[in-house]
Scaffold this motif. Structure first.
Motif, PDB file in Angstrom:
ATOM      1  N   HIS A   1      34.593  44.030  36.440  1.00 19.74           N
ATOM      2  CA  HIS A   1      34.793  45.286  37.155  1.00 19.74           C
ATOM      3  C   HIS A   1      34.307  45.172  38.597  1.00 19.74           C
ATOM      4  O   HIS A   1      34.902  45.752  39.515  1.00 19.74           O
ATOM      5  CB  HIS A   1      34.064  46.426  36.455  1.00 19.74           C
ATOM      6  CG  HIS A   1      34.677  46.812  35.137  1.00 19.74           C
ATOM      7  ND1 HIS A   1      35.963  46.491  34.799  1.00 19.74           N
ATOM      8  CD2 HIS A   1      34.165  47.503  34.069  1.00 19.74           C
ATOM      9  CE1 HIS A   1      36.241  46.956  33.581  1.00 19.74           C
ATOM     10  NE2 HIS A   1      35.159  47.572  33.113  1.00 19.74           N
ATOM     11  N   GLU A   2      33.214  44.434  38.812  1.00 21.91           N
ATOM     12  CA  GLU A   2      32.679  44.258  40.167  1.00 21.91           C
ATOM     13  C   GLU A   2      33.611  43.413  41.032  1.00 21.91           C
ATOM     14  O   GLU A   2      33.669  43.583  42.246  1.00 21.91           O
ATOM     15  CB  GLU A   2      31.298  43.584  40.112  1.00 21.91           C
ATOM     16  CG  GLU A   2      30.183  44.479  39.592  1.00 21.91           C
ATOM     17  CD  GLU A   2      28.839  43.767  39.586  1.00 21.91           C
ATOM     18  OE1 GLU A   2      28.699  42.760  40.321  1.00 21.91           O
ATOM     19  OE2 GLU A   2      27.941  44.207  38.851  1.00 21.91           O
ATOM     20  N   GLY A   3      34.311  42.500  40.402  1.00 20.92           N
ATOM     21  CA  GLY A   3      35.206  41.611  41.145  1.00 20.92           C
ATOM     22  C   GLY A   3      34.539  40.283  41.450  1.00 20.92           C
ATOM     23  O   GLY A   3      33.348  40.075  41.159  1.00 20.92           O
ATOM     24  N   PHE A   4      35.307  39.390  42.064  1.00 23.17           N
ATOM     25  CA  PHE A   4      34.820  38.029  42.289  1.00 23.17           C
ATOM     26  C   PHE A   4      34.750  37.664  43.763  1.00 23.17           C
ATOM     27  O   PHE A   4      34.782  36.490  44.118  1.00 23.17           O
ATOM     28  CB  PHE A   4      35.717  37.035  41.540  1.00 23.17           C
ATOM     29  CG  PHE A   4      35.702  37.250  40.048  1.00 23.17           C
ATOM     30  CD1 PHE A   4      34.586  36.928  39.294  1.00 23.17           C
ATOM     31  CD2 PHE A   4      36.807  37.800  39.402  1.00 23.17           C
ATOM     32  CE1 PHE A   4      34.560  37.139  37.926  1.00 23.17           C
ATOM     33  CE2 PHE A   4      36.794  38.008  38.026  1.00 23.17           C
ATOM     34  CZ  PHE A   4      35.667  37.684  37.291  1.00 23.17           C
ATOM     35  N   ASP A   5      34.619  38.666  44.619  1.00 24.38           N
ATOM     36  CA  ASP A   5      34.396  38.373  46.036  1.00 24.38           C
ATOM     37  C   ASP A   5      33.045  37.711  46.245  1.00 24.38           C
ATOM     38  O   ASP A   5      32.882  36.888  47.148  1.00 24.38           O
ATOM     39  CB  ASP A   5      34.484  39.663  46.864  1.00 24.38           C
ATOM     40  CG  ASP A   5      35.899  40.235  46.913  1.00 24.38           C
ATOM     41  OD1 ASP A   5      36.848  39.443  46.720  1.00 24.38           O
ATOM     42  OD2 ASP A   5      36.043  41.445  47.135  1.00 24.38           O
ATOM     43  N   ASP A   6      32.086  38.085  45.409  1.00 18.21           N
ATOM     44  CA  ASP A   6      30.760  37.476  45.452  1.00 18.21           C
ATOM     45  C   ASP A   6      30.789  36.181  44.644  1.00 18.21           C
ATOM     46  O   ASP A   6      31.040  36.214  43.440  1.00 18.21           O
ATOM     47  CB  ASP A   6      29.725  38.446  44.862  1.00 18.21           C
ATOM     48  CG  ASP A   6      28.295  37.928  44.979  1.00 18.21           C
ATOM     49  OD1 ASP A   6      28.118  36.735  45.306  1.00 18.21           O
ATOM     50  OD2 ASP A   6      27.373  38.718  44.735  1.00 18.21           O
TER      51      ASP A   6
END
Length: 305
Positions: free
Chosen positions: A235-240
């Motif tokens: 849900h947070e995503g994978f930009d980090d």
């Protein structure tokens, strides 16, 4: 442009094999000369379907590279990177226009209608990938439907078009469709595995390409079933990059890779069942082509790039 065809040229070969596998003479009383003439004309029309399929497929790759801002394709600079987005989009549009001119030349309303929906499905699949909700991103059903639209619709409907041109029954046409659909889904699921297990040297792209682009594939979806806490990371995503590392750790601890291979094998088996359900033939060319189609399902499962 050849780099866009290198990896997926098997589509063309697969369709020609399907054409031979289904082309059984309906009347033994027909004169040999008439059979030969009809066979050549039919073969030419079916080959046209294979050519149309390749043009649509390459056009979709050109457009995808623009959407993804891709810099390479098979370790070579992508067309959009080398020549710019405008020319790449125009090249894709040109291929689509030529594909549909060729399709219209077949003068078969059912086949035209069938393949006309493919581009709609390509757009639908890409839209699904770009606009997924948090819940949809973690749904295997949603993922497989999107994968069908983006990749399997083209080959499955092309296989069915091959059967329709041969004058086959609705039942045989559906078997041809089932073969193409399940073979392509198996292919894409193995692609999911290779994105985690392959290397840039064998895949022609950076390893973990999908996850780094924020695309959630089958290994992660299966890992979520074992480790529900992974869903929050998705849900947070994978930009980090830290989230990428955490997701990889969970996939490594899970049965995600193995279960994805098992699902691919299940679809490959369904493709085999479709060919085996065809009526028996004494024609050696037909039998050889059907064996090749069966062998292709195993090649898909065993591929390393």
């Amino acid at each position: 442009m050849l780099v866009y065809m290198e990896r997926d040229y098997w589509h063309f070969q697969d369709l020609l094999l399907m054409a031979t596998a289904l082309n059984m003479h309906s009347s033994e009383s027909t004169a040999d000369g008439v059979i030969n003439s009809l066979s050549k004309e039919l073969r030419s029309r079916q080959q046209c379907i294979a050519e149309i399929t390749e043009m649509i497929h390459v056009a979709s790759l050109l457009h995808d590279d623009v959407l993804d801002d891709a810099g390479t394709r098979r370790r070579v600079g992508s067309l959009n990177f080398v020549m710019g987005n405008k020319l790449s989009v125009l090249a894709g549009d040109f291929l689509l226009s030529r594909a549909y001119v060729a399709l219209a030349s077949l003068k078969n309303t059912e086949v035209v209608t069938l393949l006309a929906t493919v581009v709609e499905h390509l757009v639908t699949g890409e839209t699904m990938q770009m606009t997924t909700s948090a819940e949809q991103r973690c749904s295997m059903e949603y993922y497989l439907q999107k994968t069908y639209y983006k990749t399997a619709s083209l080959i499955s409907k092309s296989c069915k078009a091959i059967a329709l041109l041969a004058g086959q029954t609705a039942e045989v046409s559906q078997l041809a469709y089932n073969y193409g659909r399940n073979l392509e889904l198996a292919y894409q699921l193995i692609d999911d595995v290779l994105d985690f297990t392959g290397t840039s040297a064998t895949l022609g792209k950076g390893s973990l390409s999908d996850i780094r682009h924020g695309i959630v594939t089958a290994p992660i979806l299966f890992a979520i079933e074992e480790f529900p806490q992974l869903q929050a990371i998705v849900h947070e995503g994978f930009d980090d990059p830290a989230n990428v590392d955490v997701a990889l750790d969970y996939v490594g601890k899970s049965q995600g890779i193995e279960r994805t291979r098992e699902l691919a094998a299940e679809h490959a088996h369904r493709a085999v069942e479709a060919i085996e359900a065809l009526s028996k033939s004494d024609d050696e060319d037909v039998r050889i082509s059907r064996r090749a189609l069966l062998d292709l399902t195993q090649r898909v499962l065993a591929r390393t790039k």
